[in-house]
Design a protein around this motif. Structure first.
Motif, mmCIF file in Angstrom:
data_model
loop_
_atom_site.group_PDB
_atom_site.id
_atom_site.type_symbol
_atom_site.label_atom_id
_atom_site.label_comp_id
_atom_site.label_asym_id
_atom_site.label_seq_id
_atom_site.Cartn_x
_atom_site.Cartn_y
_atom_site.Cartn_z
ATOM 1 N N GLY A 30 0.695 -1.285 -0.114
ATOM 2 C CA GLY A 30 0.024 -0.135 0.209
ATOM 3 C C GLY A 30 0.831 1.316 -0.045
ATOM 4 N N SER A 31 0.367 2.507 -0.892
ATOM 5 C CA SER A 31 1.102 3.544 -0.727
ATOM 6 C C SER A 31 -0.081 4.575 -0.962
ATOM 7 N N ARG A 32 0.324 5.904 -0.433
ATOM 8 C CA ARG A 32 -0.712 7.032 -0.741
ATOM 9 C C ARG A 32 -0.891 7.214 -2.308
ATOM 10 N N ASN A 59 -3.448 2.995 -0.261
ATOM 11 C CA ASN A 59 -3.545 2.736 1.161
ATOM 12 C C ASN A 59 -4.918 1.958 1.500
ATOM 13 N N PRO A 60 -6.217 3.114 1.250
ATOM 14 C CA PRO A 60 -7.370 2.435 1.840
ATOM 15 C C PRO A 60 -7.982 1.206 1.101
ATOM 16 N N ILE A 85 -7.273 4.809 7.076
ATOM 17 C CA ILE A 85 -7.381 3.338 6.905
ATOM 18 C C ILE A 85 -8.581 2.934 8.101
ATOM 19 N N LYS A 86 -8.918 3.809 8.977
ATOM 20 C CA LYS A 86 -9.762 3.257 10.037
ATOM 21 C C LYS A 86 -10.999 2.539 9.686
ATOM 22 N N GLU A 87 -11.656 3.158 8.646
ATOM 23 C CA GLU A 87 -13.072 2.420 8.368
ATOM 24 C C GLU A 87 -12.830 1.072 7.705
ATOM 25 N N HIS A 88 -11.516 1.002 7.203
ATOM 26 C CA HIS A 88 -11.298 -0.325 6.203
ATOM 27 C C HIS A 88 -10.509 -1.474 7.267
#
Lengths: 216, 216
Positions: A30-32, A59-60, A85-88
């Motif tokens: 993952g990356s921005r 990332n997300p 990423i919180k919700e994921h």
């Protein structure tokens, strides 16, 4: 296991991706930026043609697709990445590798307001995420070689099963993991990185580590 | 060197006294009560007749007479002991072995308000005292045996020469000491004790320790 490595384009992230892909896990870098994630993934595949199951995602999306999410980002990016990423990651295990280094004084231990970077992650992500901290002291240089690891891995977290899962991932990466207690104990493994940087400088080396003794 | 061990009637203190007396240093066992300091000194001399230069004194007298003062007290006694010896240690090196354990939860790292117990000592004793932290992770059981140590010693402090003095005392006690950075880094060695208690419990042992690797 499907493992996303957030910040997987950095040195530590690439090293872990290499070790776990070799052990048969499905890896998402993952990356921005999607483009960067894909570029680093291509480079890794070129350098290590034996690796099969690696892809690059933003990332997300990486966090969403994975069963387990590993965070290897600079401390300055820690909070924004966690929020992105919180919700994921709800319901999942998040392995936090972040060290609260504040350049240029990387030989000094900095204690985050939460008590540790991993506690900060647990506070932001919430109780439905099992945050486990690990791998802060491992030299990435040795991960990309096939050398036997000279560093044991301290594994902290509030959920015993999650820690056991991570300890078996430590073994898949060719190292030995130890249950080091609850997430608040993570300041020890995080701070130990600054201690090892002091020792690296003194001895003119790059890969000082620790081994646990006296357990037999 | 004339070394006072404040709290020297405890297990860790007795172990250090034994090792340093054997190496030829002049040892003063300090306790809050003179009678107890003398009783423990007599016991040590009886158990190890080869030790010559050990005496027991009340803490302030012990601190006053010594060139270097070592503090091995429970965290609850840390602040009162520091205040009791403060005037007697000005200009000297004080080696703080204190671990901020808060019973009964000794497997959890507690971060003192100052950031570490050793930083707390430095703050209380003032800038004319060179506080160095060390020996927090060493199992006293192995000190009183003549066994080779299985634990390296992390040495933190703000004064380089003081750290070098302490590193040579670590060697006199039969162990290997490493400059682990400034005094604020002491939270790592202090917290590591809780981590090692977790590992002791898991493996059913009493003397888990660490060794520094990758320095050759």
């Amino acid at each position: 296991m499907i493992i996303a490595i957030i910040g997987g384009t950095g040195k530590e992230g690439k090293g872990l991706a290499y070790r776990w892909a070799k052990a048969g896990h499905q890896i998402i870098i993952g990356s921005r930026k999607l483009e960067k994630a894909q570029r680093i993934t291509s480079q890794l595949k070129e350098e290590f043609p034996e690796l099969e199951d690696i892809e690059g995602l933003a990332n997300p999306d990486a966090a969403q697709k994975a069963e387990l999410v590993v965070i290897t980002v600079p401390f300055a990016a820690h909070v924004p990445i966690l929020e992105a990423i919180k919700e994921h990651v709800q319901g999942k295990i998040v392995v936090d590798v972040t060290v609260p280094l504040v350049p240029p004084k990387v030989t000094r231990v900095t204690i985050p307001a939460a008590g540790s970077a991993a506690q900060e992650a647990q506070d932001i992500l919430g109780d439905d995420v099992r945050v486990v901290s690990a791998f802060q002291n491992v030299s990435y240089e040795r991960l990309l070689e096939d050398a036997e690891s000279l560093c044991d891995v301290l594994v902290c977290g509030n959920n015993k099963e999650a820690k056991e899962t991570v300890i078996s991932l430590v073994e898949d990466a060719g190292m030995k993991g130890f249950n080091a207690g609850p997430i608040q104990n993570s300041i020890v493994s995080e701070g130990l990185t600054s201690v090892l940087i002091n020792i690296n400088k003194k001895f003119g080396v790059h890969s000082a580590g620790i081994k646990i003794t006296g357990i037999e």
